[in-house]
Motif scaffolding. Structure first.
Motif, PDB file in Angstrom:
ATOM      1  N   ALA A 283      -0.024   8.714   7.846  1.00 55.28           N
ATOM      2  CA  ALA A 283       0.795   8.821   6.629  1.00 55.28           C
ATOM      3  C   ALA A 283       0.698  10.201   5.999  1.00 55.28           C
ATOM      4  O   ALA A 283       1.205  10.404   4.889  1.00 55.28           O
ATOM      5  CB  ALA A 283       0.367   7.762   5.625  1.00 55.28           C
ATOM      6  N   HIS A 284       0.061  11.161   6.665  1.00 57.08           N
ATOM      7  CA  HIS A 284      -0.121  12.512   6.125  1.00 57.08           C
ATOM      8  C   HIS A 284       1.217  13.099   5.669  1.00 57.08           C
ATOM      9  O   HIS A 284       2.226  13.006   6.369  1.00 57.08           O
ATOM     10  CB  HIS A 284      -0.739  13.397   7.206  1.00 57.08           C
ATOM     11  CG  HIS A 284      -0.972  14.813   6.798  1.00 57.08           C
ATOM     12  ND1 HIS A 284      -1.794  15.168   5.747  1.00 57.08           N
ATOM     13  CD2 HIS A 284      -0.490  15.984   7.303  1.00 57.08           C
ATOM     14  CE1 HIS A 284      -1.811  16.485   5.621  1.00 57.08           C
ATOM     15  NE2 HIS A 284      -1.026  16.999   6.551  1.00 57.08           N
ATOM     16  N   ASN A 285       1.218  13.677   4.483  1.00 56.95           N
ATOM     17  CA  ASN A 285       2.418  14.236   3.845  1.00 56.95           C
ATOM     18  C   ASN A 285       3.437  13.167   3.469  1.00 56.95           C
ATOM     19  O   ASN A 285       4.594  13.478   3.202  1.00 56.95           O
ATOM     20  CB  ASN A 285       3.092  15.289   4.737  1.00 56.95           C
ATOM     21  CG  ASN A 285       2.299  16.566   4.825  1.00 56.95           C
ATOM     22  OD1 ASN A 285       1.708  17.007   3.847  1.00 56.95           O
ATOM     23  ND2 ASN A 285       2.252  17.171   6.016  1.00 56.95           N
ATOM     24  N   GLY A 286       2.995  11.905   3.448  1.00 58.99           N
ATOM     25  CA  GLY A 286       3.894  10.824   3.088  1.00 58.99           C
ATOM     26  C   GLY A 286       3.195   9.791   2.227  1.00 58.99           C
ATOM     27  O   GLY A 286       2.341  10.122   1.402  1.00 58.99           O
ATOM     28  N   VAL A 287       3.548   8.531   2.442  1.00 59.50           N
ATOM     29  CA  VAL A 287       3.084   7.428   1.602  1.00 59.50           C
ATOM     30  C   VAL A 287       2.318   6.422   2.451  1.00 59.50           C
ATOM     31  O   VAL A 287       2.778   6.008   3.520  1.00 59.50           O
ATOM     32  CB  VAL A 287       4.276   6.722   0.918  1.00 59.50           C
ATOM     33  CG1 VAL A 287       3.810   5.494   0.157  1.00 59.50           C
ATOM     34  CG2 VAL A 287       4.996   7.681  -0.015  1.00 59.50           C
ATOM     35  N   LEU A 288       1.125   6.032   1.980  1.00 60.57           N
ATOM     36  CA  LEU A 288       0.375   4.915   2.551  1.00 60.57           C
ATOM     37  C   LEU A 288       0.455   3.762   1.558  1.00 60.57           C
ATOM     38  O   LEU A 288      -0.045   3.859   0.436  1.00 60.57           O
ATOM     39  CB  LEU A 288      -1.087   5.304   2.798  1.00 60.57           C
ATOM     40  CG  LEU A 288      -1.978   4.184   3.365  1.00 60.57           C
ATOM     41  CD1 LEU A 288      -1.532   3.789   4.768  1.00 60.57           C
ATOM     42  CD2 LEU A 288      -3.439   4.606   3.373  1.00 60.57           C
ATOM     43  N   PHE A 289       1.103   2.676   1.975  1.00 63.08           N
ATOM     44  CA  PHE A 289       1.308   1.529   1.086  1.00 63.08           C
ATOM     45  C   PHE A 289       0.376   0.400   1.496  1.00 63.08           C
ATOM     46  O   PHE A 289       0.427  -0.088   2.632  1.00 63.08           O
ATOM     47  CB  PHE A 289       2.768   1.067   1.178  1.00 63.08           C
ATOM     48  CG  PHE A 289       3.073  -0.166   0.356  1.00 63.08           C
ATOM     49  CD1 PHE A 289       2.669  -0.243  -0.968  1.00 63.08           C
ATOM     50  CD2 PHE A 289       3.768  -1.242   0.910  1.00 63.08           C
ATOM     51  CE1 PHE A 289       2.939  -1.379  -1.728  1.00 63.08           C
ATOM     52  CE2 PHE A 289       4.040  -2.364   0.162  1.00 63.08           C
ATOM     53  CZ  PHE A 289       3.635  -2.435  -1.170  1.00 63.08           C
ATOM     54  N   LEU A 290      -0.483  -0.012   0.578  1.00 64.99           N
ATOM     55  CA  LEU A 290      -1.406  -1.118   0.809  1.00 64.99           C
ATOM     56  C   LEU A 290      -0.963  -2.290  -0.057  1.00 64.99           C
ATOM     57  O   LEU A 290      -1.232  -2.337  -1.258  1.00 64.99           O
ATOM     58  CB  LEU A 290      -2.845  -0.712   0.476  1.00 64.99           C
ATOM     59  CG  LEU A 290      -3.409   0.492   1.251  1.00 64.99           C
ATOM     60  CD1 LEU A 290      -4.867   0.715   0.873  1.00 64.99           C
ATOM     61  CD2 LEU A 290      -3.272   0.300   2.757  1.00 64.99           C
ATOM     62  N   ASP A 291      -0.249  -3.220   0.571  1.00 62.19           N
ATOM     63  CA  ASP A 291       0.264  -4.388  -0.145  1.00 62.19           C
ATOM     64  C   ASP A 291      -0.841  -5.424  -0.282  1.00 62.19           C
ATOM     65  O   ASP A 291      -1.587  -5.674   0.660  1.00 62.19           O
ATOM     66  CB  ASP A 291       1.453  -4.970   0.632  1.00 62.19           C
ATOM     67  CG  ASP A 291       2.294  -5.898  -0.219  1.00 62.19           C
ATOM     68  OD1 ASP A 291       2.059  -5.955  -1.437  1.00 62.19           O
ATOM     69  OD2 ASP A 291       3.193  -6.558   0.340  1.00 62.19           O
ATOM     70  N   GLU A 292      -0.921  -6.054  -1.463  1.00 61.68           N
ATOM     71  CA  GLU A 292      -1.986  -7.030  -1.759  1.00 61.68           C
ATOM     72  C   GLU A 292      -3.366  -6.396  -1.558  1.00 61.68           C
ATOM     73  O   GLU A 292      -4.163  -6.816  -0.729  1.00 61.68           O
ATOM     74  CB  GLU A 292      -1.824  -8.278  -0.896  1.00 61.68           C
ATOM     75  CG  GLU A 292      -0.501  -8.985  -1.048  1.00 61.68           C
ATOM     76  CD  GLU A 292      -0.234  -9.449  -2.476  1.00 61.68           C
ATOM     77  OE1 GLU A 292      -1.217  -9.607  -3.247  1.00 61.68           O
ATOM     78  OE2 GLU A 292       0.932  -9.644  -2.835  1.00 61.68           O
ATOM     79  N   LEU A 293      -3.638  -5.371  -2.327  1.00 62.70           N
ATOM     80  CA  LEU A 293      -4.856  -4.564  -2.176  1.00 62.70           C
ATOM     81  C   LEU A 293      -6.151  -5.390  -2.176  1.00 62.70           C
ATOM     82  O   LEU A 293      -7.040  -5.126  -1.357  1.00 62.70           O
ATOM     83  CB  LEU A 293      -4.896  -3.503  -3.278  1.00 62.70           C
ATOM     84  CG  LEU A 293      -6.010  -2.451  -3.175  1.00 62.70           C
ATOM     85  CD1 LEU A 293      -5.812  -1.584  -1.940  1.00 62.70           C
ATOM     86  CD2 LEU A 293      -6.049  -1.579  -4.428  1.00 62.70           C
ATOM     87  N   PRO A 294      -6.308  -6.397  -3.033  1.00 62.92           N
ATOM     88  CA  PRO A 294      -7.584  -7.138  -3.020  1.00 62.92           C
ATOM     89  C   PRO A 294      -7.835  -7.920  -1.727  1.00 62.92           C
ATOM     90  O   PRO A 294      -8.965  -8.346  -1.476  1.00 62.92           O
ATOM     91  CB  PRO A 294      -7.442  -8.104  -4.219  1.00 62.92           C
ATOM     92  CG  PRO A 294      -6.412  -7.488  -5.096  1.00 62.92           C
ATOM     93  CD  PRO A 294      -5.461  -6.813  -4.161  1.00 62.92           C
TER      94      PRO A 294
END
Length: 513
Positions: A299-310
């Motif tokens: 995801a370098h230079n972009g977005v890392l999306f962590l859905d439902e983080l817990p």
């Protein structure tokens, strides 16, 4: 008799030149492959033997020793098939040319002699250019990827027979020429997602605009169906376009990881990665017996999306702390140490409770105050410390959903984001490693994010009355600086401080009610 050709191997996102030496001597037929080859390299003999026969060539007789130098560097992958085959052809005088000493050769061989694509071609092409080689010979599918490197003749081939013909007569193949600038113009309007599709949630869209303008990490807290994932997936459409240097950095990582699309030259759009919450620590940050980049580097230079983080494993989240802080993943092994860049925007989402709804003391079927607090505590304080914006996301009303008027489109929002980033470019000019407000350290934040007396009093009152944690102080300063940049304001005003304070909900004591 001895022959020598060049290929390359990747270490992290860089490449190292490898010499393939083949010595042929008399005696009983015997084949030795040395130089720390892995299983794929060791199995190359049978592939090469069949490919040579199907290209109307022959495997040389006698005692054959193949050395991959430097001998102390582990060799892995199938890119060594073609260079070993060409070196065998040279040692048996089936190929006579001076171009071998000027060529980098890469490729996997099929049994019928066809060339199959390999990973990590872009960093290998860069290394070949820096080492003064003139040609790079590789599979046809990898040609566009290497073609973005100027100053070296890229020669993509379909099969081994074509390679042999070119060594005899270079007029049989013209070098591939690609202009990287044209790639950006061709792919400039590839986004199909747009913020105009989002109904309502104006406060959340504003928060994501602030996050994009300053490069801030953000977490959205809200019930299922409120649009958290929908908005997160549209965040790359309002980020500034990739520069050529950023595109090359990102493409190197995708090439090494083997996720670059076949026949594609460059990653021209900011990446968006969304791993499942069952992802392992190694898959998230990188590693393995043979180190490979993880999701945070892809995801370098972009977005890392962590859905439902817990729902993510606590250990997986904790190993992200250092890469988020440093923008770099360092992986150490007994034989080597590699580094993968990981300068990302972290976007996370979560429900406010295990049942998915906000705390309601009158709802007996809902989660209790203690259950919600236990749910929130799955995310450690140090992890939250690296997230600048906490955004509450409410359910969208029927009237907003049925409204036929489209929201503001991504293009309009992106223009404001780009303008704010240009202000930051001028601010941080000459400061290494700092490109946006989120990357300021504490000392820089205190120096650059000066606030007037009214703003200072407001921040002091917020710290005392809302119970904001100490770690929120610097985050509020950085976010308020970004809000001021969006307003084209040289100074940070009290209204900028007030808006930034709203984005620290998870730091408030008793935020659950």
């Amino acid at each position: 008799m001895l022959s020598r050709v060049y290929c390359a191997s990747t270490i992290g996102v860089d490449a190292r030149l490898i010499e393939v030496e083949v010595n042929r001597s008399g005696g009983l037929p015997k084949y030795f492959l040395v130089g720390l080859p892995d299983r794929a390299v060791s199995e190359s003999k049978d592939r090469i033997d069949a490919a040579l026969k199907n290209a109307d060539a022959f495997f040389p007789r006698g005692r054959i020793t193949v050395n991959l130098a430097p001998a102390d560097l582990p060799k892995e992958g199938s890119a060594f098939d073609l260079p070993i085959a060409v070196s065998l052809l040279a040692v048996s005088e089936q190929v006579k040319t001076e171009k071998l000493e000027k060529s980098l050769i890469l490729g996997e061989l099929a049994l019928d002699g066809k060339l199959r694509p390999v990973k990590g071609v872009l960093p290998m092409a860069v290394e070949a250019k820096e080492r003064g080689l003139k040609y790079i010979i590789l599979p046809e599918e990898n040609g566009p990827e290497a073609g973005v490197v100027d100053g070296i003749d890229v020669l993509p081939f379909k099969d081994l027979r074509e390679v042999m013909n070119w060594f005899e007569d270079e007029r049989t193949k013209e070098p591939l020429i690609i202009d990287p600038k044209n790639l950006f113009s061709k792919n400039g309007k590839a986004e199909v997602l747009d913020f105009e599709d989002v109904r309502g949630q104006e406060n959340v869209k504003r928060a994501l605009e602030v996050a994009a303008a300053g490069g801030h990490n953000v977490i959205m807290v809200g019930p299922p169906g409120s649009g958290k994932t929908m908005m997160a997936r549209r965040l790359p459409t309002i980020l500034p376009p990739l520069t050529l240097d950023e595109a090359l950095e990102t493409t190197k990582i995708h090439s090494v990881a083997g996720i670059l699309e076949s026949g594609k030259s460059l990653v021209t759009h900011r990446p968006f990665r969304s791993p499942h919450h069952t992802v392992s620590d190694v898959a998230l940050v990188g590693g393995g017996s043979i180190p490979m980049p993880g999701e945070i580097s892809m995801a370098h230079n972009g977005v890392l999306f962590l859905d439902e983080l817990p729902e993510f494993k606590r250990s997986a989240l904790e190993v992200m702390r250092q890469p988020l802080e440093d923008g770099n993943v360092s992986i150490s092994r007994a034989r080597m140490s590699v580094n993968y860049p990981s300068r990302i925007m972290l976007v996370a989402s979560m429900n406010p409770s295990p049942t998915g709804d906000w705390y309601d003391p009158d709802d007996e079927s809902g989660s209790t105050h203690m259950q919600m607090q236990r749910y929130l505590n799955k995310i450690s304080g140090p992890m939250l410390d690296r997230i600048d914006l906490h955004v509450d996301v409410e359910k969208v009303s029927f009237d907003e959903l049925s409204n036929k008027n489209k929201g503001e489109n991504s293009t309009s929002i992106r223009e404001r984001v780009i303008e704010a980033r240009e202000i930051q470019d001028r601010r941080f000019m000459g400061i290494s490693g700092v490109y946006c407000n989120a990357q300021m350290n504490t000392k820089m934040a205190r120096k650059i994010c000066r606030i007037d007396e009214a703003g200072e009093q407001m921040l002091k009152k917020a710290m005392n009355t809302l119970g904001l944690s100490a770690r929120a102080f610097d985050r509020i300063l950085k976010v308020s600086r970004t809000i001021a940049d969006l307003d084209r304001s040289e100074g940070i005003l009290s209204n900028h401080i007030a808006e930034a304070i709203q984005y620290r909900s998870l730091d408030r004591e008793g935020w659950l009610g």
